[in-house]
Design a protein around this motif. Sequence first.
Motif, short mmCIF file in Angstrom:
data_model
loop_
_atom_site.label_atom_id
_atom_site.label_comp_id
_atom_site.label_asym_id
_atom_site.label_seq_id
_atom_site.Cartn_x
_atom_site.Cartn_y
_atom_site.Cartn_z
N THR A 278 0.84 -1.20 0.00
CA THR A 278 0.00 0.00 0.00
C THR A 278 0.87 1.24 0.00
N HIS A 279 1.93 1.22 -0.77
CA HIS A 279 2.87 2.33 -0.79
C HIS A 279 3.05 2.85 -2.22
N VAL A 280 3.35 4.13 -2.30
CA VAL A 280 3.69 4.77 -3.56
C VAL A 280 5.01 5.50 -3.38
N VAL A 281 5.76 5.63 -4.45
CA VAL A 281 7.01 6.38 -4.43
C VAL A 281 6.86 7.54 -5.40
N ILE A 282 7.30 8.72 -4.95
CA ILE A 282 7.12 9.95 -5.73
C ILE A 282 8.46 10.66 -5.83
N GLY A 283 8.84 11.06 -7.04
CA GLY A 283 10.03 11.86 -7.26
C GLY A 283 9.68 13.32 -7.43
N CYS A 284 10.44 14.20 -6.80
CA CYS A 284 10.08 15.61 -6.74
C CYS A 284 11.12 16.47 -7.47
N LYS A 285 10.73 17.71 -7.70
CA LYS A 285 11.58 18.63 -8.45
C LYS A 285 12.81 19.06 -7.67
N ASP A 286 12.75 19.03 -6.34
CA ASP A 286 13.90 19.42 -5.53
C ASP A 286 14.85 18.26 -5.27
N GLY A 287 14.63 17.11 -5.94
CA GLY A 287 15.49 15.96 -5.76
C GLY A 287 15.09 15.05 -4.63
N THR A 288 13.93 15.28 -4.01
CA THR A 288 13.45 14.46 -2.90
C THR A 288 12.71 13.25 -3.42
N LEU A 289 12.91 12.12 -2.73
CA LEU A 289 12.21 10.87 -3.04
C LEU A 289 11.33 10.54 -1.85
N LEU A 290 10.02 10.46 -2.08
CA LEU A 290 9.06 10.21 -1.01
C LEU A 290 8.50 8.81 -1.12
N LEU A 291 8.42 8.12 0.02
CA LEU A 291 7.75 6.83 0.13
C LEU A 291 6.55 7.01 1.05
N ILE A 292 5.34 6.88 0.50
CA ILE A 292 4.12 7.23 1.22
C ILE A 292 3.23 5.99 1.34
N ASP A 293 2.71 5.78 2.53
CA ASP A 293 1.70 4.75 2.76
C ASP A 293 0.34 5.39 2.54
N TYR A 294 -0.30 5.07 1.41
CA TYR A 294 -1.55 5.75 1.10
C TYR A 294 -2.72 5.21 1.91
N ALA A 295 -2.59 4.01 2.49
CA ALA A 295 -3.66 3.51 3.35
C ALA A 295 -3.71 4.28 4.65
N ALA A 296 -2.53 4.59 5.23
CA ALA A 296 -2.47 5.37 6.46
C ALA A 296 -2.34 6.85 6.20
N SER A 297 -2.14 7.24 4.93
CA SER A 297 -1.99 8.64 4.53
C SER A 297 -0.86 9.31 5.31
N GLN A 298 0.32 8.68 5.30
CA GLN A 298 1.47 9.26 5.97
C GLN A 298 2.74 8.93 5.19
N ILE A 299 3.73 9.79 5.33
CA ILE A 299 5.01 9.59 4.66
C ILE A 299 5.84 8.62 5.50
N CYS A 300 6.25 7.52 4.91
CA CYS A 300 7.05 6.52 5.60
C CYS A 300 8.54 6.85 5.53
N HIS A 301 8.95 7.41 4.42
CA HIS A 301 10.38 7.66 4.24
C HIS A 301 10.55 8.82 3.27
N LYS A 302 11.46 9.71 3.62
CA LYS A 302 11.78 10.84 2.78
C LYS A 302 13.29 10.98 2.72
N VAL A 303 13.85 11.03 1.52
CA VAL A 303 15.29 11.07 1.36
C VAL A 303 15.65 12.05 0.26
N LYS A 304 16.73 12.78 0.49
CA LYS A 304 17.27 13.67 -0.54
C LYS A 304 18.07 12.81 -1.51
N ALA A 305 17.38 12.32 -2.55
CA ALA A 305 17.98 11.32 -3.43
C ALA A 305 18.94 11.93 -4.44
N HIS A 306 18.63 13.10 -4.97
CA HIS A 306 19.44 13.74 -6.00
C HIS A 306 19.63 15.21 -5.67
N ASP A 307 20.60 15.81 -6.33
CA ASP A 307 20.87 17.23 -6.15
C ASP A 307 20.05 18.11 -7.08
#
Length: 790
Positions: A278-307
């Motif tokens: 029940t997770h989705v991964v989202i890549g962002c414009k600021d280089g952040t990679l988000l791992l979100i549990d959409y069933a609980a509607s909360q961010i499980c992991h956030k990492v500065k993946a790229h510059d």
Amino acid sequence: GGKRARMVTCSEDRRLRVWRLAKPEEGSDDVATYMGSVDRRTEAKSGSVAFHPLGRMLGCSSQGGKEVEVWAIRGRDETDKRRRRRWKRRREKESRSARKEKPGKKRGVLDDWSDEEEEGGGSQLQEGEEPGLESDDFRGVKASDEMVVSCAAKAGGKVKGFAFVKGLEKGGGCRLIIALATNAMEVHSVPKHVEGAELTSSKKLTTISTGHPTPLRTLSVSPDSALSLCCGKSYARLWNVESRRPVRSLPLEAASGKGGGGGESVYCLCCSFLPSSTHVVIGCKDGTLLLIDYAASQICHKVKAHDAAIWSLDVRRSYNDEEGEEVVVVVTGSADKTVKVWELEEEGGSEDDSDEGEDSGGNEDGPSLVHVQTLKMTDDVVSVRMSNSSDSKSLLIFASSLDSTVKVYYRDTLKFHLSLYGHSLPALALDAADDDTILASGGADKTIKIWGLDFGDCHRSLHGHKDAVTCLRFVKGTHNFFSSSKDGTVRYWDGDSYDQILLLTGHTDDVTSIALSPTDGGFLLTGSSDRSVRVYERTHDMVFVDEEKEVEIERQLDKADDDRYDSYRNLKVGSKAGVDEEDGGIEDEAKGLGGKAEEAVRKSVLSVKAGDRILEALELADSETAELLALSTTNASRKAKGQPPLPPRSNPLLMKMDPPAYVLWVLKTVKLAELEAALLVLDVMKVERLVNYMSENLRRGAGVELVARVSIFLVKTHKGQFASASSAMGAALADLRALLKRRLEGRREMVGFNLAAMKAAKRMAKGRREAKAGIGRGKELDDVWGNLGK
């Protein structure tokens, strides 16, 4: 007294002007009386203004502002108290110093009253008399006496509109509904006004926006095809595919894994569901990679993946042969010229598990992304994709960069495998078929290329889109794929025959992303910059590729004709709008173009088919004529030898007709409405052959009217080529002209003869009717046939 009626207007300045509305007095037409103006607290341009239904409050918004100013309307007693206090201060001032006479000043309609004007002619009161409030007599009352700023309702975005809720709350306050530019609505509680107190409104509710507040950037479909994730600037929203209703909005502002605010909103560029979770991964414009549990509607992991921005990501499930376990692999491509490989850990690891741990956060017991490998590229990476193999050793990574190449690497070792050259601009979309035999790439050069993954050869380049290709997705278990483009269309292709199967339209802006059902490919989702997602479902209707091609050709021809007509119309209007003498060349050009435009006809699929039939008839007639000449030469030699001649071979395609008669028969089968458009298909060489066959038909006296019509149109259309044609062509045209002139003169004489005979017959019939009725009895009938022809 009676009820007060006020009109408040706002403009680009910071003032609100107030008018008193009343029935005009006898002999006057004035309905509105200006009461003055009040200044708003902000310098921004006023947007809109609205009263509370009970008339106790007034709201005013700014253009592009994020707050609504609320003004309180004082009651009669409070208004009268403010007016009397103002008059009292002025009289105290007058008693301390004698009033100096000043020359009268002309006041404009929208100028505010000065104290002198209120005391003097503006109020027209007797000395010692004070204005009252009886019968709505507000002479001497200013707008500032009635209106006072109460508070400001601060919204969470740009205000597009607002309205007060009818009725009052307990305590005398009211509710204010504000519509935002992000498709959200907020409800604010405005307290009752208290003189001299600083009041603030409180936000009570923010509604869930059912649409997309900004242009949609990317979308994905869950592994069970039940949900879809749509992402864009500052939002990530889950939708139920079957019911077409929003499920929830995912948090994007949390800096830790527990949700809630704390960080700035992010711009989502790419997203994907993780398999069997029940997770989705989202890549962002600021280089952040988000791992979100959409069933609980909360961010499980956030990492500065790229510059830099993460332009693309892909998720695959593979098997690790060494450990014998199944792992989920995530690959990301960024503008920092790197491709990174991540693996999903079901239990949260420590900060040492990731070399990107300086900005990571999440639940200690929740899943997290662990950085495994980094591949450095020479240019920015715009798209990444993995093959469909479940074996980690045969899993491939496809990476497209700004150097317009697509490079292929092995997943386990990141060893270089292939380099695909061919695009003139970067490839923005990649996808591989299920069997990993072919790869499709769509570029900013408007082309789609199909590559073989064995040797990296380009099988075919497909042309159809009118703008950059933005996304590609293969249908599961086939070599068919869908492509989207900035031209607003989605096209369905056959990767084996290289034919376009379908053209899907409907979006009004760029189509930025597409997603297919992972289970059976039963539906297609298309996301666009017009903030909409369209759902296409697969049906059992048969699709005929030839018919789709004809429809596409007709659409293109119609568009070309419309564009040509619009350009001619604009040029013609420009020449009529007043062309000076020195611009006579433009007028002449418009006239010349007008003559050609009047002769031009609209092409269609039927006219193109008719042109093809004429071409086939000319080719068949030429081949038959060549065989007849060869047979004639053979028979001549046989006759010289005393041998019997050979009989001519009958061609069944000519239907027992010789070549000139067959060409004339084909011309007769073409409808007159499509004849001219069909003749436009012929080039000059074919026109020369057609002229020869028409001359032969004129010698036989067959099809004179049709030959004349065709000849006139061909001469008008190809007169420029005929002027520089060969001597053989000139001789053929001269022969055609002489034959046509002679045959038309004969037809004209025949028509004249027939017309004279018809008139004579009419006179004879008329004379017989008169004789039968007794009119002109005794007169002998003229012999109308006796002098005919003399």
